[in-house]
Scaffold this motif. Sequence first.
Motif, PDB file in Angstrom:
ATOM      1  N   ARG A 228       0.839  -1.201   0.000  1.00  0.00           N
ATOM      2  CA  ARG A 228       0.000   0.000   0.000  1.00  0.00           C
ATOM      3  C   ARG A 228       0.871   1.247   0.000  1.00  0.00           C
ATOM      4  NH1 ARG A 228      -2.198  -0.093   6.242  1.00  0.00           N
ATOM      5  NH2 ARG A 228      -0.172   0.207   7.180  1.00  0.00           N
ATOM      6  N   LYS A 229       0.339   2.285  -0.608  1.00  0.00           N
ATOM      7  CA  LYS A 229       0.989   3.587  -0.594  1.00  0.00           C
ATOM      8  C   LYS A 229      -0.074   4.598  -0.186  1.00  0.00           C
ATOM      9  CE  LYS A 229       3.527   6.992  -3.219  1.00  0.00           C
ATOM     10  NZ  LYS A 229       4.057   7.394  -4.516  1.00  0.00           N
ATOM     11  N   VAL A 230       0.164   5.280   0.928  1.00  0.00           N
ATOM     12  CA  VAL A 230      -0.802   6.228   1.484  1.00  0.00           C
ATOM     13  C   VAL A 230      -0.362   7.647   1.145  1.00  0.00           C
ATOM     14  CG1 VAL A 230      -1.899   7.060   3.602  1.00  0.00           C
ATOM     15  CG2 VAL A 230      -1.236   4.654   3.408  1.00  0.00           C
ATOM     16  N   THR A 231      -1.294   8.444   0.635  1.00  0.00           N
ATOM     17  CA  THR A 231      -1.026   9.862   0.376  1.00  0.00           C
ATOM     18  C   THR A 231      -2.203  10.687   0.879  1.00  0.00           C
ATOM     19  OG1 THR A 231      -1.947   9.670  -1.856  1.00  0.00           O
ATOM     20  CG2 THR A 231       0.445   9.500  -1.660  1.00  0.00           C
ATOM     21  N   LEU A 232      -1.905  11.901   1.277  1.00  0.00           N
ATOM     22  CA  LEU A 232      -2.965  12.836   1.628  1.00  0.00           C
ATOM     23  C   LEU A 232      -3.513  13.432   0.356  1.00  0.00           C
ATOM     24  CD1 LEU A 232      -1.327  14.657   4.681  1.00  0.00           C
ATOM     25  CD2 LEU A 232      -3.017  12.802   4.713  1.00  0.00           C
ATOM     26  N   ILE A 233      -4.808  13.695   0.315  1.00  0.00           N
ATOM     27  CA  ILE A 233      -5.427  14.329  -0.842  1.00  0.00           C
ATOM     28  C   ILE A 233      -6.024  15.652  -0.406  1.00  0.00           C
ATOM     29  CG2 ILE A 233      -5.921  12.156  -2.026  1.00  0.00           C
ATOM     30  CD1 ILE A 233      -8.866  12.454  -1.065  1.00  0.00           C
ATOM     31  N   PRO A 234      -6.274  16.550  -1.355  1.00  0.00           N
ATOM     32  CA  PRO A 234      -6.992  17.771  -0.977  1.00  0.00           C
ATOM     33  C   PRO A 234      -8.324  17.359  -0.352  1.00  0.00           C
ATOM     34  CG  PRO A 234      -6.187  17.915  -3.233  1.00  0.00           C
ATOM     35  CD  PRO A 234      -5.949  16.506  -2.772  1.00  0.00           C
ATOM     36  N   ARG A 235      -8.641  17.939   0.778  1.00  0.00           N
ATOM     37  CA  ARG A 235      -9.860  17.556   1.504  1.00  0.00           C
ATOM     38  C   ARG A 235     -11.069  17.575   0.570  1.00  0.00           C
ATOM     39  NH1 ARG A 235     -10.839  17.221   6.892  1.00  0.00           N
ATOM     40  NH2 ARG A 235     -13.030  17.127   7.419  1.00  0.00           N
TER      41      ARG A 235
ATOM     42  N   LYS B 105      -7.498  10.892   2.762  1.00  0.00           N
ATOM     43  CA  LYS B 105      -6.404   9.991   2.383  1.00  0.00           C
ATOM     44  C   LYS B 105      -6.790   9.128   1.193  1.00  0.00           C
ATOM     45  CE  LYS B 105      -4.363   9.494   6.940  1.00  0.00           C
ATOM     46  NZ  LYS B 105      -4.148   8.597   8.067  1.00  0.00           N
ATOM     47  N   ARG B 106      -5.788   8.902   0.346  1.00  0.00           N
ATOM     48  CA  ARG B 106      -5.920   7.954  -0.762  1.00  0.00           C
ATOM     49  C   ARG B 106      -4.897   6.842  -0.516  1.00  0.00           C
ATOM     50  NH1 ARG B 106      -4.461  10.472  -6.228  1.00  0.00           N
ATOM     51  NH2 ARG B 106      -2.451  10.559  -5.199  1.00  0.00           N
ATOM     52  N   VAL B 107      -5.337   5.609  -0.645  1.00  0.00           N
ATOM     53  CA  VAL B 107      -4.446   4.476  -0.461  1.00  0.00           C
ATOM     54  C   VAL B 107      -4.480   3.643  -1.735  1.00  0.00           C
ATOM     55  CG1 VAL B 107      -3.886   2.462   0.933  1.00  0.00           C
ATOM     56  CG2 VAL B 107      -4.931   4.463   2.004  1.00  0.00           C
ATOM     57  N   ARG B 108      -3.309   3.500  -2.338  1.00  0.00           N
ATOM     58  CA  ARG B 108      -3.183   2.691  -3.555  1.00  0.00           C
ATOM     59  C   ARG B 108      -2.636   1.324  -3.162  1.00  0.00           C
ATOM     60  NH1 ARG B 108      -0.415   7.499  -6.946  1.00  0.00           N
ATOM     61  NH2 ARG B 108      -2.349   8.527  -7.568  1.00  0.00           N
ATOM     62  N   PHE B 109      -3.373   0.289  -3.529  1.00  0.00           N
ATOM     63  CA  PHE B 109      -2.969  -1.081  -3.264  1.00  0.00           C
ATOM     64  C   PHE B 109      -2.501  -1.715  -4.573  1.00  0.00           C
ATOM     65  CE2 PHE B 109      -6.174  -0.174  -0.011  1.00  0.00           C
ATOM     66  CZ  PHE B 109      -5.531  -0.608   1.138  1.00  0.00           C
TER      67      PHE B 109
ATOM     68  N   THR C 144       6.105  -1.073  -8.949  1.00  0.00           N
ATOM     69  CA  THR C 144       5.659  -0.073  -7.968  1.00  0.00           C
ATOM     70  C   THR C 144       4.788   1.021  -8.572  1.00  0.00           C
ATOM     71  OG1 THR C 144       7.703   1.172  -8.267  1.00  0.00           O
ATOM     72  CG2 THR C 144       7.642  -0.424  -6.452  1.00  0.00           C
ATOM     73  N   TYR C 145       4.850   1.224  -9.877  1.00  0.00           N
ATOM     74  CA  TYR C 145       4.044   2.282 -10.481  1.00  0.00           C
ATOM     75  C   TYR C 145       2.614   1.834 -10.802  1.00  0.00           C
ATOM     76  CZ  TYR C 145       5.369  -0.128 -14.812  1.00  0.00           C
ATOM     77  OH  TYR C 145       5.581  -1.071 -15.787  1.00  0.00           O
ATOM     78  N   THR C 146       2.274   0.596 -10.480  1.00  0.00           N
ATOM     79  CA  THR C 146       0.939   0.089 -10.788  1.00  0.00           C
ATOM     80  C   THR C 146       0.030   0.145  -9.558  1.00  0.00           C
ATOM     81  OG1 THR C 146       1.506  -2.196 -10.251  1.00  0.00           O
ATOM     82  CG2 THR C 146       1.874  -1.488 -12.535  1.00  0.00           C
ATOM     83  N   THR C 147      -1.260   0.125  -9.816  1.00  0.00           N
ATOM     84  CA  THR C 147      -2.262   0.108  -8.754  1.00  0.00           C
ATOM     85  C   THR C 147      -3.386  -0.833  -9.172  1.00  0.00           C
ATOM     86  OG1 THR C 147      -1.793   2.407  -8.181  1.00  0.00           O
ATOM     87  CG2 THR C 147      -3.881   1.513  -7.406  1.00  0.00           C
ATOM     88  N   ALA C 148      -3.849  -1.664  -8.270  1.00  0.00           N
ATOM     89  CA  ALA C 148      -4.982  -2.554  -8.549  1.00  0.00           C
ATOM     90  C   ALA C 148      -6.278  -1.975  -7.988  1.00  0.00           C
ATOM     91  CB  ALA C 148      -4.731  -3.940  -7.958  1.00  0.00           C
TER      92      ALA C 148
END
Length: 180
Positions: A44-51, A57-61, A68-72
């Motif tokens: 997982r990669k967690v990032t803050l998003i504009p509210r 938060k957005r979490v890419r799994f 690493t550049y892919t997301t499911a």
Amino acid sequence: MSLWHGVELADRESWDYVPFERVGPLAFGMGLDDAAACIPGFARKVTLIPRHGDLVKRVRFRALEDPTYTTAVTGYFGQRVGLAVVAVDALRGPRVTVDGMQLVGRAPSEATDQLREHALARGESPEYSVEGDAASEKFGLMVRAQRAGDHLLTRLVLAKRGDWASTLHDCIPSTEWSVR
């Protein structure tokens, strides 16, 4: 490996969607750590998003063996509401069945026609987003088009509304609208 290389639909996990409750093992309202624990084998990669309403938060799994550049699957989490929006990638996400309809990784016109026929068969009006994507407030879903090389495939966005959003369209964070 091509930038547009995806996983064949037949080789993907199969998840079902229960509107406003869960998609596969991910239950709406769960916390980030619980979400990560229920889909083992994913980084997982967690990032803050504009509210966006309550969402922060957005979490890419992605599958551990994938680049690493892919997301499911992408999950959007709120401070109060937990998991509120799930987007399933057209190229790498699981197959998701909604009331018997497989809506991920298909030609957008096919998925749109199927949702349209599904609504009409039940005496309902077909629904579309402001961008012309097939949508359903009843199911809390939107079928978006995502580029796959020279083709477009369907990316499924599922949401659970709460007091932070009035409509399905209001639930979709701006970061999700920019996925093409």
